[in-house]
Design an enzyme around this catalytic site. Structure first.
Site, PDB file in Angstrom:
ATOM      1  N   ARG A 281       0.814  -1.233   0.000  1.00 27.04           N
ATOM      2  CA  ARG A 281       0.000   0.000   0.000  1.00 27.04           C
ATOM      3  C   ARG A 281       0.840   1.272   0.000  1.00 27.04           C
ATOM      4  NH1 ARG A 281      -3.250  -2.709   3.974  1.00 27.04           N
ATOM      5  NH2 ARG A 281      -4.883  -3.853   2.901  1.00 27.04           N
ATOM      6  N   LYS A 303       1.325  11.225 -10.762  1.00 24.81           N
ATOM      7  CA  LYS A 303       0.395  10.381 -11.526  1.00 24.81           C
ATOM      8  C   LYS A 303       1.164   9.123 -11.904  1.00 24.81           C
ATOM      9  CE  LYS A 303      -3.184  13.031 -13.889  1.00 24.81           C
ATOM     10  NZ  LYS A 303      -3.704  13.529 -15.175  1.00 24.81           N
ATOM     11  N   GLU A 345       5.166  18.038 -24.966  1.00 22.88           N
ATOM     12  CA  GLU A 345       4.667  18.400 -23.622  1.00 22.88           C
ATOM     13  C   GLU A 345       5.214  19.771 -23.192  1.00 22.88           C
ATOM     14  OE1 GLU A 345       2.286  16.977 -22.105  1.00 22.88           O
ATOM     15  OE2 GLU A 345       2.422  14.792 -22.127  1.00 22.88           O
ATOM     16  N   LYS A 396       4.210  22.396 -14.207  1.00 21.70           N
ATOM     17  CA  LYS A 396       3.644  21.165 -13.636  1.00 21.70           C
ATOM     18  C   LYS A 396       3.466  21.335 -12.121  1.00 21.70           C
ATOM     19  CE  LYS A 396       3.047  16.489 -13.898  1.00 21.70           C
ATOM     20  NZ  LYS A 396       2.897  15.408 -14.821  1.00 21.70           N
ATOM     21  N   GLU A 406      -6.404  16.196  -9.070  1.00 24.06           N
ATOM     22  CA  GLU A 406      -7.042  16.577 -10.328  1.00 24.06           C
ATOM     23  C   GLU A 406      -8.545  16.812 -10.203  1.00 24.06           C
ATOM     24  OE1 GLU A 406      -6.440  13.717 -13.469  1.00 24.06           O
ATOM     25  OE2 GLU A 406      -6.037  15.287 -14.913  1.00 24.06           O
ATOM     26  N   ARG A 410      -5.725  21.007 -12.074  1.00 23.00           N
ATOM     27  CA  ARG A 410      -4.708  20.117 -12.660  1.00 23.00           C
ATOM     28  C   ARG A 410      -5.121  19.611 -14.046  1.00 23.00           C
ATOM     29  NH1 ARG A 410      -1.088  15.265  -9.985  1.00 23.00           N
ATOM     30  NH2 ARG A 410      -0.088  14.740 -11.952  1.00 23.00           N
ATOM     31  N   ASN A 414      -3.783  18.547 -18.962  1.00 23.08           N
ATOM     32  CA  ASN A 414      -4.261  17.539 -19.893  1.00 23.08           C
ATOM     33  C   ASN A 414      -4.621  18.141 -21.254  1.00 23.08           C
ATOM     34  OD1 ASN A 414      -6.174  14.754 -20.182  1.00 23.08           O
ATOM     35  ND2 ASN A 414      -4.486  14.693 -18.736  1.00 23.08           N
ATOM     36  N   HIS A 417      -4.602  16.170 -24.537  1.00 21.99           N
ATOM     37  CA  HIS A 417      -4.514  14.739 -24.242  1.00 21.99           C
ATOM     38  C   HIS A 417      -5.784  13.958 -24.582  1.00 21.99           C
ATOM     39  CE1 HIS A 417      -0.857  15.926 -22.278  1.00 21.99           C
ATOM     40  NE2 HIS A 417      -0.592  14.692 -21.911  1.00 21.99           N
ATOM     41  N   HIS A 421      -4.481  10.727 -26.317  1.00 22.82           N
ATOM     42  CA  HIS A 421      -4.538   9.354 -25.805  1.00 22.82           C
ATOM     43  C   HIS A 421      -5.285   8.430 -26.782  1.00 22.82           C
ATOM     44  CE1 HIS A 421      -2.514  10.052 -22.151  1.00 22.82           C
ATOM     45  NE2 HIS A 421      -3.503  10.493 -21.403  1.00 22.82           N
ATOM     46  N   HIS A 433       3.929   9.331 -27.284  1.00 26.26           N
ATOM     47  CA  HIS A 433       2.992  10.138 -26.500  1.00 26.26           C
ATOM     48  C   HIS A 433       3.081  11.638 -26.846  1.00 26.26           C
ATOM     49  CE1 HIS A 433       0.601  11.351 -23.018  1.00 26.26           C
ATOM     50  NE2 HIS A 433       1.572  12.174 -22.667  1.00 26.26           N
TER      51      HIS A 433
HETATM   52  N1  LIG Z   1       2.755  10.474 -15.039  1.00 24.20           N
HETATM   53  C1  LIG Z   1       2.643  11.558 -15.757  1.00 24.20           C
HETATM   54  O1  LIG Z   1       2.282  12.624 -15.274  1.00 24.20           O
HETATM   55  C2  LIG Z   1       2.987  11.497 -17.209  1.00 24.20           C
HETATM   56  C3  LIG Z   1       3.160  12.686 -17.921  1.00 24.20           C
HETATM   57  C4  LIG Z   1       3.504  12.606 -19.252  1.00 24.20           C
HETATM   58  C5  LIG Z   1       3.692  11.379 -19.855  1.00 24.20           C
HETATM   59  N2  LIG Z   1       3.540  10.255 -19.129  1.00 24.20           N
HETATM   60  C6  LIG Z   1       3.772   8.945 -19.726  1.00 24.20           C
HETATM   61  O2  LIG Z   1       5.145   8.881 -20.138  1.00 24.20           O
HETATM   62  C7  LIG Z   1       5.265   8.005 -21.243  1.00 24.20           C
HETATM   63  C8  LIG Z   1       6.043   8.675 -22.334  1.00 24.20           C
HETATM   64  O3  LIG Z   1       7.338   8.938 -21.855  1.00 24.20           O
HETATM   65  P1  LIG Z   1       8.588   8.933 -22.838  1.00 24.20           P
HETATM   66  O4  LIG Z   1       8.303   9.837 -23.930  1.00 24.20           O
HETATM   67  O5  LIG Z   1       9.780   9.132 -22.022  1.00 24.20           O
HETATM   68  O6  LIG Z   1       8.514   7.485 -23.464  1.00 24.20           O
HETATM   69  P2  LIG Z   1       9.199   6.088 -23.056  1.00 24.20           P
HETATM   70  O7  LIG Z   1       9.240   5.896 -21.630  1.00 24.20           O
HETATM   71  O8  LIG Z   1       8.488   5.103 -23.885  1.00 24.20           O
HETATM   72  O9  LIG Z   1      10.687   6.275 -23.576  1.00 24.20           O
HETATM   73  C9  LIG Z   1      10.918   6.409 -24.945  1.00 24.20           C
HETATM   74  C10 LIG Z   1      12.090   5.546 -25.390  1.00 24.20           C
HETATM   75  O10 LIG Z   1      13.291   6.232 -25.064  1.00 24.20           O
HETATM   76  C11 LIG Z   1      14.140   5.360 -24.336  1.00 24.20           C
HETATM   77  N3  LIG Z   1      14.982   6.223 -23.516  1.00 24.20           N
HETATM   78  C12 LIG Z   1      14.605   6.973 -22.466  1.00 24.20           C
HETATM   79  N4  LIG Z   1      15.639   7.674 -22.020  1.00 24.20           N
HETATM   80  C13 LIG Z   1      16.691   7.364 -22.795  1.00 24.20           C
HETATM   81  C14 LIG Z   1      18.048   7.769 -22.820  1.00 24.20           C
HETATM   82  N5  LIG Z   1      18.526   8.678 -21.996  1.00 24.20           N
HETATM   83  N6  LIG Z   1      18.853   7.207 -23.737  1.00 24.20           N
HETATM   84  C15 LIG Z   1      18.381   6.299 -24.633  1.00 24.20           C
HETATM   85  N7  LIG Z   1      17.116   5.909 -24.667  1.00 24.20           N
HETATM   86  C16 LIG Z   1      16.272   6.430 -23.748  1.00 24.20           C
HETATM   87  C17 LIG Z   1      13.191   4.455 -23.621  1.00 24.20           C
HETATM   88  O11 LIG Z   1      13.815   3.284 -23.180  1.00 24.20           O
HETATM   89  C18 LIG Z   1      12.162   4.213 -24.704  1.00 24.20           C
HETATM   90  O12 LIG Z   1      12.648   3.279 -25.635  1.00 24.20           O
HETATM   91  C19 LIG Z   1       3.868   7.645 -21.642  1.00 24.20           C
HETATM   92  O13 LIG Z   1       3.543   6.379 -21.138  1.00 24.20           O
HETATM   93  C20 LIG Z   1       3.015   8.698 -20.991  1.00 24.20           C
HETATM   94  O14 LIG Z   1       1.716   8.268 -20.736  1.00 24.20           O
HETATM   95  C21 LIG Z   1       3.187  10.285 -17.815  1.00 24.20           C
HETATM   96  O1  LIG Z   2       0.065  15.538 -14.650  1.00 27.81           O
HETATM   97  C1  LIG Z   2      -1.015  15.641 -15.197  1.00 27.81           C
HETATM   98  O2  LIG Z   2      -2.058  15.845 -14.574  1.00 27.81           O
HETATM   99  C2  LIG Z   2      -1.130  15.520 -16.652  1.00 27.81           C
HETATM  100  O3  LIG Z   2      -2.214  15.455 -17.177  1.00 27.81           O
HETATM  101  C3  LIG Z   2       0.144  15.485 -17.423  1.00 27.81           C
HETATM  102  C4  LIG Z   2       0.022  14.876 -18.785  1.00 27.81           C
HETATM  103  O4  LIG Z   2       0.949  15.560 -19.605  1.00 27.81           O
HETATM  104  C5  LIG Z   2       0.391  13.389 -18.797  1.00 27.81           C
HETATM  105  O5  LIG Z   2       0.471  12.908 -20.094  1.00 27.81           O
HETATM  106  C6  LIG Z   2      -0.453  12.481 -17.963  1.00 27.81           C
HETATM  107  O6  LIG Z   2       0.094  11.192 -17.905  1.00 27.81           O
HETATM  108  C7  LIG Z   2      -1.823  12.307 -18.516  1.00 27.81           C
HETATM  109  O7  LIG Z   2      -2.573  11.762 -17.535  1.00 27.81           O
HETATM  110  P1  LIG Z   2      -3.999  11.130 -17.775  1.00 27.81           P
HETATM  111  O8  LIG Z   2      -4.653  11.326 -16.465  1.00 27.81           O
HETATM  112  O9  LIG Z   2      -4.665  11.847 -18.893  1.00 27.81           O
HETATM  113  O10 LIG Z   2      -3.759   9.711 -18.098  1.00 27.81           O
END
Ligand SMILES: NC(=O)c1ccc[n+]([C@@H]2O[C@H](COP(=O)([O-])OP(=O)(O)OC[C@H]3O[C@@H](n4cnc5c(N)ncnc54)[C@H](O)[C@@H]3O)[C@@H](O)[C@H]2O)c1
Ligand SMILES: O=C(O)C(=O)C[C@@H](O)[C@H](O)[C@H](O)COP(=O)(O)O
Length: 529
Positions: A281, A303, A345, A396, A406, A410, A414, A417, A421, A433
């Site tokens: 948890r 998130k 982003e 952010k 959210e 917040r 999005n 998005h 998505h 993404h």
């Molecule tokens: N939690 C949040 O608030 C939030 C916000 C935005 C995006 N996201 C999520 O993040 C993901 C997208 O992230 P991303 O664009 O980093 O994609 P990703 O995690 O798929 O990485 C892209 C590719 O780059 C590679 N990579 C990363 N860093 C590297 C480095 N320094 N050198 C070489 N290769 C490297 C990874 O291994 C992968 O192959 C999505 O799943 C999206 O939903 C989450």
């Molecule tokens: O942090 C947030 O809140 C965001 O919405 C950031 C977004 O850029 C990000 O892609 C996030 O993962 C999207 O979240 P979701 O709730 O739409 O899945």
């Protein structure tokens, strides 16, 4: 602490950074016209502390450079306040954390230290016990110098004070920092803390070089490290992968006092955060983002989550990291297309809040578009990217701090998005993404325009800016009915009503509830061209 090398290391830092150096004890002696031991003898410690606190307050206002404080100074409450204000103004307060044996030996060597009268080692240890927790609290940079020469320690201090930092706090958030710069991964042991014994380092194969470095840092600091390699990108954000990691944690005896480090792109940090949120948890976790997108967005804000058959990020939780270490050295291996994706982003954050981001993107579009990891760290682009990361994380942090779960504000993060998505899902995640978000921003701008909120110029500006960065602005590979069905599963939707984020102008997003169906569809037609 006495003997930690504050003056020696401080002078060295000032020398390599070409800054003036001042030492509080020297300044005080100058002001009082006698040596500190003599003043202590004549006037007593309270009088000395008063003189010291006044001088420090003045210096923190007026002096630009490296300033070394006496070890007892931060124990004075008014100095603690002055240091906190200094940090608020962007200052760095460095705790030089030396090995006790080395520091005691150096402190005894010099003599002339009234606080060590009597059994010097015992006095030193007693003072350390009192002061160490206070030093940790008042400093925003802690540098461990065990076994290092003054030159090595000075280089470490310099790297750390050059870091950029964004502080994230707010209701329901245990405050934490996002540290941005070269070598920020070195903070891993400090951020994890001393109560942790085991660390699960969750990463993907393409970032192996960086996870090797993290593992070395962790082992050197005495942690038992479990190296957990997960499938790359979205293939890692599944319940099967999560289940495999939970099994490893169980087999290896992870308890509530252990921790997770998520290292990699946003997919890896989303998964690692989700594991941390769910294991027993909730256990401590630290993110080490290595892609631009993960640095500016995914690693901060809590998130966490995975995808399901029904859509993107539909299972997860809001669960805040203990810290985020955006080490710019990792960008040296980042491929160009994944760097550019991250700019999607960054631009989004400019559109919803920070025109300065848009200005930087406009001014440096062609350099950013030609990003080459191999040249990056020696190029002028490094500072531009650091500034973009700091600004974007600032956007952010602003939204997350006010609305962690959210409930309203917040949702502005999005922007772009809702369609983004849906595109990712319909493209079976072969579209990145950030690219999908870029098209989604054009879609949201078109929708804003169709409903009379913005003029055509701002829609055109979306297209021209994103295009200049190498980002896509159109998509034509799916049916409207599929897109609509997926947009209804977006987390902003309520019941059978769609909800979007649209713009009134740059920096002024608004919520759009249940918009007319024909406008929603017409905006889609416009991004298909
Ligand atoms: N939690 C949040 O608030 C939030 C916000 C935005 C995006 N996201 C999520 O993040 C993901 C997208 O992230 P991303 O664009 O980093 O994609 P990703 O995690 O798929 O990485 C892209 C590719 O780059 C590679 N990579 C990363 N860093 C590297 C480095 N320094 N050198 C070489 N290769 C490297 C990874 O291994 C992968 O192959 C999505 O799943 C999206 O939903 C989450
Ligand atoms: O942090 C947030 O809140 C965001 O919405 C950031 C977004 O850029 C990000 O892609 C996030 O993962 C999207 O979240 P979701 O709730 O739409 O899945």
């Amino acid at each position: 602490m006495m003997g930690a090398g504050k003056t020696r290391v401080g002078k060295e830092v000032a020398h390599i950074m070409d800054l003036p150096f001042a030492d509080a004890d020297v300044e005080i002696q100058h002001d009082i016209g006698m040596g500190i031991p003599e003043f202590f003898e004549r006037e007593g410690e309270p009088a000395f502390r008063k003189v010291e606190a006044d001088l420090i307050a003045d210096m923190l206002e007026d002096f630009d450079g490296i300033f070394s404080l006496g070890g007892g100074a931060p124990m004075t409450p008014s100095t603690q306040c002055a240091l906190a204000e200094y940090i608020d103004r962007g200052g760095r307060v460095v705790y030089l954390d030396a090995d006790p044996a080395e520091a005691m030996e150096r402190a005894n060597r010099g003599g002339g230290r009234p606080m060590l009268n009597g059994d010097a080692d015992a006095r030193w240890k007693k003072l350390y016990k009192e002061r160490d927790p206070v030093f940790r609290r008042v400093a925003n940079v802690r540098v461990r110098t065990r076994g290092q020469t003054p030159q090595m320690a000075a280089r470490k201090v310099m790297d750390m004070i050059r870091e950029r930092m964004v502080h994230v706090t707010g209701s329901g958030i245990e405050p934490y920092d996002v540290r941005i710069g070269e070598g920020t991964m070195n903070h891993l042991p400090d951020v994890l803390g001393e109560g942790v014994a085991r660390v699960a380092l969750i990463h993907t194969q393409p970032v192996q070089r960086h996870s090797d470095h993290a593992r070395t840092l962790l082992r050197q600091a005495g942690y038992t490290v479990s190296d957990i390699v997960v499938p790359d990108a979205e293939a890692g954000k599944t319940v099967d992968v999560a289940n495999g990691v939970w099994r490893r944690l169980g087999d290896e005896g992870f308890t509530r006092s252990d921790a997770i480090v998520g290292l990699g792109g946003g997919a890896a940090t989303d998964l690692a955060g989700f594991i941390a949120a769910t294991w027993m948890r909730g256990i401590r976790y630290v993110n080490c983002p290595t892609s631009l997108l993960a640095m500016v967005d995914a690693s901060t804000g809590g998130k966490t989550g995975i995808n399901t058959e029904a859509g993107k990020n539909l299972v997860g939780s809001f669960y805040t990291p203990a810290g985020v270490l955006a080490d710019m050295r990792t960008l040296a291996t980042l491929p160009n297309d994944i760097f550019i994706e991250g700019l999607g982003e960054v631009a989004k954050s400019g559109f919803i809040m920070d025109p300065e981001i848009l200005r930087i993107l406009e001014d440096h579009a062609s350099e950013l578009r030609s990003f080459d990891g191999a040249m990056f760290l020696d190029s002028g682009l490094k500072d531009v990217v650091a500034e973009l990361i700091e600004h974007t994380v600032g956007v952010k942090a602003y939204h997350v701090s006010a609305d962690l779960k959210e409930a309203g504000l917040r949702e502005f993060l999005n922007y772009g998005h809702t369609l983004g998505h849906a595109i990712e899902k319909l493209e079976h995640f072969r579209w990145r993404h950030g690219n999908a978000v870029a098209v989604g921003c054009v879609y949201a701008a078109e929708l804003s325009h169709l409903l009379g909120y913005i003029d055509q110029d701002l829609v055109d500006y979306h297209r021209s800016l994103l295009d200049s960065l190498g980002l896509p602005t159109s998509w034509n590979n799916g049916s409207w009915s599929d897109v609509l069905a997926l947009m209804h599963r977006d987390k902003k939707a309520r019941g059978n009503k769609l909800r979007f984020v649209v713009l009134e102008s740059v920096g002024h997003p608004i919520h759009l509830e249940d918009p007319p169906a024909d406008a929603v569809e017409e905006a889609f037609r416009r991004i298909q061209q």
